[in-house]
Design an enzyme around this catalytic site. Structure first.
Site, PDB file in Angstrom:
ATOM      1  N   THR A 333       0.854  -1.191   0.000  1.00 36.12           N
ATOM      2  CA  THR A 333       0.000   0.000   0.000  1.00 36.12           C
ATOM      3  C   THR A 333       0.889   1.239   0.000  1.00 36.12           C
ATOM      4  OG1 THR A 333      -0.129   0.484   2.379  1.00 36.12           O
ATOM      5  CG2 THR A 333      -1.611  -1.227   1.531  1.00 36.12           C
ATOM      6  N   CYS A 334       0.309   2.364  -0.373  1.00 34.40           N
ATOM      7  CA  CYS A 334       1.007   3.648  -0.234  1.00 34.40           C
ATOM      8  C   CYS A 334       0.408   4.389   0.960  1.00 34.40           C
ATOM      9  CB  CYS A 334       0.927   4.475  -1.500  1.00 34.40           C
ATOM     10  SG  CYS A 334      -0.728   4.640  -2.192  1.00 34.40           S
TER      11      CYS A 334
END
Length: 515
Positions: A333-334
């Site tokens: 994920t960011c």
């Protein structure tokens, strides 16, 4: 009356747009463009608000240190920005709010000088990944050197180049032809870890579960042998169309990439019978992407939204673990939130005992690891990869899973015989291109600029395209000189106003006499 001045101020459009961003938690693009993609505000207003968002942290600290009575916070931000950071370093027009601000101009500039160095965000380098399916390191670097003399090899990701933050390479022919892909460093970790997370590279087909817009998909394809197929999934027609265009440009017929309009949660083992790896980079809050203006007002800290996203992420990861032929999974994920990262990993492991966390072999030199949460051991936490702005890249999270009892002989934790594929690749690259490995040179340049030249640091949250010069000229002059000049200017303006009133009075008297 600040509200009254709002409607007549030349800065009203910018103030309204800024207020809408804060109130709705939507991105600037979502509010400034219509459904057809046409800009609904002027280009100057759009640029103005972009720069205010870029410098919001510094402006917030400056404004909080002074006392100004104002009911319109957005207009206050616009005016303060124009005075301290705008292209002309002054406020056009008049009004009560402007008069309040001008009385504190000297104080504002002094506060800006004090707070800028500790509040400014780091400007990260510009990263360019060489697409080895379309171009070679040597040919690409010769093109890049036409517009940027400072080029380095990244220390962790093969084929990734590091350039100055303000390097303008978007319009280069090698970028348009897909030989270079503008991709942030941490975003390259996902595909790299899936293929080289173990010191034995992954062989077989791979699934990119949430593929659009396609940077990670193209990276995955470039790391796999020609015999492998990448299945790129997306459930949205428009995103799938974009994904297909990108694959045509970046991959073409050099590798087998099959785009599929499908909801990953509805897929099953028989859809991908030979799949050995899954790259799962699902929708997330994007709270780690501090270089994107769209993220500054997207509500990435809203607890309800984060939990809603986490619920989907857990379901998606559990589904990925259900594919019987799959040996490796990368979940990324960011986001910087534990709810979307470590806690998702914990719940997935608790639900499926066939999988284990492993520390990615390709990133064994990477220092920043996971955050300890209840339910994960210290050893498991050390297997997790985190990145943030202190690493000169956007915030990112990677968890690399292997199915238990697979590749027993491949020790991705202790093998240090040949320095790994990353260093080996760099050895060849540096020998043929005379490039050195990046070691924070641009970070040092930024610190030097702050301390030596007394310029306002570049606090842009974008890619460094717009360097801010801030209050450098004003800072050079003593405060007494500035105050004296301002008093003279105000006195001159006062005389002008008195003369104007006198002329108007004489004109009115003359008209009355003639009647």
């Amino acid at each position: 009356n600040n509200m009254a001045s709002m409607s007549t101020s030349p800065y009203s459009p910018a103030a309204r747009l800024l207020s809408q961003i804060w109130e709705t938690k939507k991105s600037i693009k979502a509010l400034a463009y219509d459904k057809n993609g046409d800009l609904e505000v002027s280009k100057s207003t759009y640029a103005q608000v972009c720069h205010i968002l870029e410098n919001q942290n510094v402006l917030s600290e400056v404004i909080s240190s002074i006392k100004i009575q104002c009911r319109n916070e957005s207009l206050l931000y616009v005016l303060i920005y124009e005075l301290l950071m705008g292209p002309n370093k002054k406020i056009r027009g008049g009004g009560a709010l402007k008069r309040q601000i001008m009385k504190k101009e000297t104080e504002l500039r002094e506060v800006l000088g004090q707070c800028s160095t500790k509040t400014a965000l780091l400007t990260i380098p510009r990263y360019a990944r060489i697409n080895n399916l379309k171009g070679t390191m040597k040919s690409v670097i010769s093109d890049l050197k036409l517009c940027s003399s400072d080029i380095y090899l990244d220390a962790h990701v093969p084929d990734l180049l590091v350039l100055k933050p303000n390097a303008k390479i978007s319009d280069l022919e090698c970028v348009k032809l897909g030989k270079i892909i503008l991709q942030d460093k941490s975003s390259c970790f996902s595909a790299l870890c899936l293929i080289h997370g173990n010191n034995i590279p992954l062989q077989g087909d791979c699934i990119d579960a949430c593929a659009a817009p396609g940077q990670k998909t193209s990276h995955l394809a470039s790391l796999l042998p020609k015999s492998s197929t990448v299945y790129a999934c997306d459930r949205n027609d428009q995103r799938l169309e974009l994904l297909q265009r990108r694959m045509d440009q970046l991959v073409g017929d050099t590798r087998s990439v099959v785009t599929k309009r499908v909801d990953f949660l509805r897929t099953k083992q028989s859809d991908f019978p030979n799949a050995k790896g899954i790259l799962l980079d699902p929708s997330c809050s994007g709270s780690g992407i501090f270089t994107s203006l769209d993220r500054l007002a997207d509500g990435d800290n809203d607890p309800d939204r984060i939990q809603h996203l986490a619920n989907f992420q857990i379901v998606a990861l559990k589904h990925a673990m259900s594919f019987e032929s799959v040996e490796r999974i990368v979940y990324s994920t960011c986001s910087i939130h534990e709810e979307e990262n470590e806690k998702v990993v914990k719940q997935a492991l608790e639900a499926n005992g066939e999988w284990q966390l492993r520390a990615p072999h390709c990133l064994r030199e990477w220092q920043r690891r996971g955050v300890e949460v209840k339910g994960l051991t210290s050893e498991q936490t050390k297997c997790l990869i985190r990145a943030d702005r202190g690493d000169e890249t956007n915030g990112f999270f990677v968890a690399y899973f292997e199915r238990k009892n697979v590749n027993k002989l491949a020790s991705n934790l202790t093998d240090k015989k040949n320095g790994g594929s990353v260093q080996h690749s760099h050895g060849k690259a540096s020998a043929s291109t005379d490039l050195t490995v990046y070691g924070g040179q641009f970070k040092s340049d930024e610190r030097g600029a702050n301390t030596k030249k007394e310029k306002q640091p570049n606090v842009a949250v974008g890619d460094g395209k717009r360097p801010e010069t801030g209050h450098a000229k004003t800072k050079e002059k003593p405060a007494k000189v500035v105050a004296k000049k301002r008093e003279k200017k105000l006195a001159w303006k006062k005389r002008q106003m008195e003369q104007k009133k006198k002329r108007l009075l004489e004109k009115n008297n003359s008209k009355a006499e003639n009647k």
